[in-house]
Design a protein around this motif. Structure first.
Motif, mmCIF file in Angstrom:
data_model
loop_
_atom_site.group_PDB
_atom_site.id
_atom_site.type_symbol
_atom_site.label_atom_id
_atom_site.label_comp_id
_atom_site.label_asym_id
_atom_site.label_seq_id
_atom_site.Cartn_x
_atom_site.Cartn_y
_atom_site.Cartn_z
ATOM 1 N N VAL A 1 32.191 42.510 34.109
ATOM 2 C CA VAL A 1 32.052 40.837 34.822
ATOM 3 C C VAL A 1 31.309 40.012 35.903
ATOM 4 O O VAL A 1 31.147 40.879 37.247
ATOM 5 C CB VAL A 1 33.624 40.997 35.131
ATOM 6 C CG1 VAL A 1 34.284 39.190 35.732
ATOM 7 C CG2 VAL A 1 34.369 41.432 34.705
ATOM 8 N N TYR A 2 30.913 39.129 35.860
ATOM 9 C CA TYR A 2 29.781 38.537 36.722
ATOM 10 C C TYR A 2 30.085 36.754 36.703
ATOM 11 O O TYR A 2 29.992 36.375 35.377
ATOM 12 C CB TYR A 2 28.801 39.042 36.062
ATOM 13 C CG TYR A 2 27.668 38.912 35.004
ATOM 14 C CD1 TYR A 2 27.052 38.065 34.325
ATOM 15 C CD2 TYR A 2 28.057 40.013 33.953
ATOM 16 C CE1 TYR A 2 27.316 37.530 33.100
ATOM 17 C CE2 TYR A 2 27.699 39.880 32.930
ATOM 18 C CZ TYR A 2 27.078 38.972 32.400
ATOM 19 O OH TYR A 2 26.565 38.788 31.550
ATOM 20 N N PRO A 3 29.578 36.377 37.180
ATOM 21 C CA PRO A 3 29.610 35.111 37.609
ATOM 22 C C PRO A 3 28.307 34.527 36.698
ATOM 23 O O PRO A 3 27.378 35.211 37.100
ATOM 24 C CB PRO A 3 29.394 34.337 38.514
ATOM 25 C CG PRO A 3 29.855 34.966 40.124
ATOM 26 C CD PRO A 3 29.599 36.966 38.970
ATOM 27 N N GLU A 4 28.583 33.554 35.912
ATOM 28 C CA GLU A 4 27.476 32.419 34.930
ATOM 29 C C GLU A 4 26.229 32.362 35.621
ATOM 30 O O GLU A 4 26.380 31.201 35.863
ATOM 31 C CB GLU A 4 28.458 31.808 34.453
ATOM 32 C CG GLU A 4 27.760 31.259 32.862
ATOM 33 C CD GLU A 4 28.370 30.608 31.949
ATOM 34 O OE1 GLU A 4 28.341 30.573 31.077
ATOM 35 O OE2 GLU A 4 28.983 29.680 32.481
ATOM 36 N N PHE A 5 25.015 33.644 35.867
ATOM 37 C CA PHE A 5 24.304 33.180 36.169
ATOM 38 C C PHE A 5 23.352 34.097 35.721
ATOM 39 O O PHE A 5 23.704 35.156 35.192
ATOM 40 C CB PHE A 5 24.119 33.825 37.788
ATOM 41 C CG PHE A 5 24.834 32.274 38.556
ATOM 42 C CD1 PHE A 5 24.683 31.285 38.894
ATOM 43 C CD2 PHE A 5 25.520 33.202 39.892
ATOM 44 C CE1 PHE A 5 25.325 30.371 39.335
ATOM 45 C CE2 PHE A 5 26.627 32.200 40.782
ATOM 46 C CZ PHE A 5 26.288 31.159 40.394
ATOM 47 N N GLU A 6 21.730 33.650 34.796
ATOM 48 C CA GLU A 6 21.919 34.743 34.101
ATOM 49 C C GLU A 6 21.216 35.800 35.297
ATOM 50 O O GLU A 6 20.452 36.537 34.443
ATOM 51 C CB GLU A 6 19.849 33.393 33.697
ATOM 52 C CG GLU A 6 20.079 32.754 32.440
ATOM 53 C CD GLU A 6 20.940 33.175 31.331
ATOM 54 O OE1 GLU A 6 20.200 34.390 30.783
ATOM 55 O OE2 GLU A 6 22.151 32.832 31.085
ATOM 56 N N ARG A 7 20.686 35.208 36.585
ATOM 57 C CA ARG A 7 20.282 36.450 37.097
ATOM 58 C C ARG A 7 21.299 37.981 37.033
ATOM 59 O O ARG A 7 20.819 38.882 36.795
ATOM 60 C CB ARG A 7 20.224 36.332 38.860
ATOM 61 C CG ARG A 7 21.186 35.603 39.080
ATOM 62 C CD ARG A 7 21.686 35.834 40.658
ATOM 63 N NE ARG A 7 22.266 35.323 41.269
ATOM 64 C CZ ARG A 7 22.791 33.864 41.871
ATOM 65 N NH1 ARG A 7 22.162 33.127 40.952
ATOM 66 N NH2 ARG A 7 23.975 33.675 42.537
ATOM 67 N N ASN A 8 22.950 37.448 36.298
ATOM 68 C CA ASN A 8 23.666 38.607 36.229
ATOM 69 C C ASN A 8 23.789 39.009 35.335
ATOM 70 O O ASN A 8 23.599 40.205 34.882
ATOM 71 C CB ASN A 8 25.236 38.109 37.323
ATOM 72 C CG ASN A 8 24.976 37.623 38.870
ATOM 73 O OD1 ASN A 8 24.602 38.595 39.759
ATOM 74 N ND2 ASN A 8 26.397 36.948 38.776
ATOM 75 N N ALA A 9 23.640 38.335 34.501
ATOM 76 C CA ALA A 9 23.575 38.658 32.670
ATOM 77 C C ALA A 9 22.309 39.751 33.062
ATOM 78 O O ALA A 9 22.482 40.645 31.888
ATOM 79 C CB ALA A 9 22.862 37.489 32.023
#
Length: 317
Positions: free
Chosen positions: A154-162
């Protein structure tokens, strides 16, 4: 129409809490926080356990890192046990009841809450841990689920997290949270971690059922692969090798419980799929229906508590 209740909790208690008081005195001024600096340039990585008191797989992973003497080759490693007060409130006859004491520690990381006048064990601990989160470039927040569902990120929708979750690998399911779509502010949305255009990354890993051995094993495995990916330790044998690609789901909406009458139309544990307009649950006469075909539910509540999340509705992406 007769509305079904919640799926019963039948999972065995394979892993139980143990005394972790030996870890209270770390090498920082904050109880249950341990920090190890390599003296060489590199990222500051935080592995955070026990954001919720009964999600004990994180405790297993954190104690493994400390007991095994894991030390960073570069950068800095911090290992923290967040909500030890809730953890110590565990009652084997009520194993799901010590998730929190007053507030959800994973919903109060906004400036308004942290700088406000409210008081609770969770707010006190979050205020203590603020500098720990401020210092971290990368955050792995370890969680588990009440039902035996497949593990997921689960993560906030930022490309760095994906990109971070994909690079670490297993689990292969991702729940992407648009900024502001979920109630409150979680650990991974605190401060700069919730802002666009920064380096680093902050992710939650949901490792499986709270008391399962497989969740404890996965939490340890993910922690080691997370550190290896960021260069803090040598590469570990990657148990995530799989032919299938990652499956990503995007949060559409969260339904908060409005009354004690909240009920699903059939027993659910999570990952059930509904057609557009299909009835999912009712709450005080209000119908909760699927907003689209293929709507997949995450984290359905095990019992209705007014003001807490009832169900997360998502769509595959």
């Amino acid at each position: 129409m007769t509305h079904a209740s919640f799926a019963p909790d039948t999972a065995p208690l394979e892993v139980l809490p143990r005394d972790i008081s030996a870890y209270r005195q770390g090498n920082t001024s904050i109880d249950y926080v341990h920090r190890f600096a390599s003296g060489r340039p590199g990222p500051h990585v935080l592995v955070n356990a026990l954001t919720h008191g009964n999600e004990i797989c994180g405790m297993v992973a954190a104690t493994h890192l400390l007991d095994a003497g894991v030390r960073p080759k570069i950068g800095t490693l911090t290992v923290s046990f967040a909500h030890v007060e809730a953890y110590n409130a565990f009652d084997i006859d009520r194993p799901y009841e010590n998730r929190q004491l007053v507030h959800n520690l994973n919903r109060i990381w906004s400036t308004d809450m942290l700088d406000g006048t409210q008081q609770s064990p969770e707010l006190r601990r979050a205020r203590e841990l603020r500098p720990v989160l401020d210092a971290a470039d990368y955050v792995l927040d370890i969680h588990s689920t009440r039902a035996p569902v497949v593990p997921f990120w689960v993560y906030p929708e930022f490309e760095r997290n994906a990109g971070l979750a994909l690079a670490v690998g297993r689990p292969l399911v991702h729940l992407v949270m648009p900024v502001g779509a979920a109630p409150g502010t979680g650990v991974t949305g605190y401060g700069r971690h919730g802002e666009a255009g920064i380096d680093g990354g902050a992710v939650v890993v949901e490792c499986g059922q709270h008391f399962s051995q497989s969740a404890a094993d996965l939490a340890t495995d993910v922690s080691l692969r997370f550190l290896a990916h960021l260069g803090l330790i040598d590469p570990v044998r990657d148990l995530a090798a799989a032919a299938e690609p990652a499956r990503r789901f995007r949060l559409l909406e969260v339904h908060m419980v409005q009354s004690d009458a909240f009920a699903f139309v059939r027993p659910v544990i999570g990952f059930e799929v509904f057609h557009k307009d299909e009835l999912i649950a009712v709450d005080a006469g209000c119908e909760i229906r699927s907003p689209c075909d293929g709507c997949t539910i995450f984290m359905p509540t095990r019992a209705p508590v007014i003001g807490r999340e009832g169900v997360y509705l998502t769509v595959p992406v």
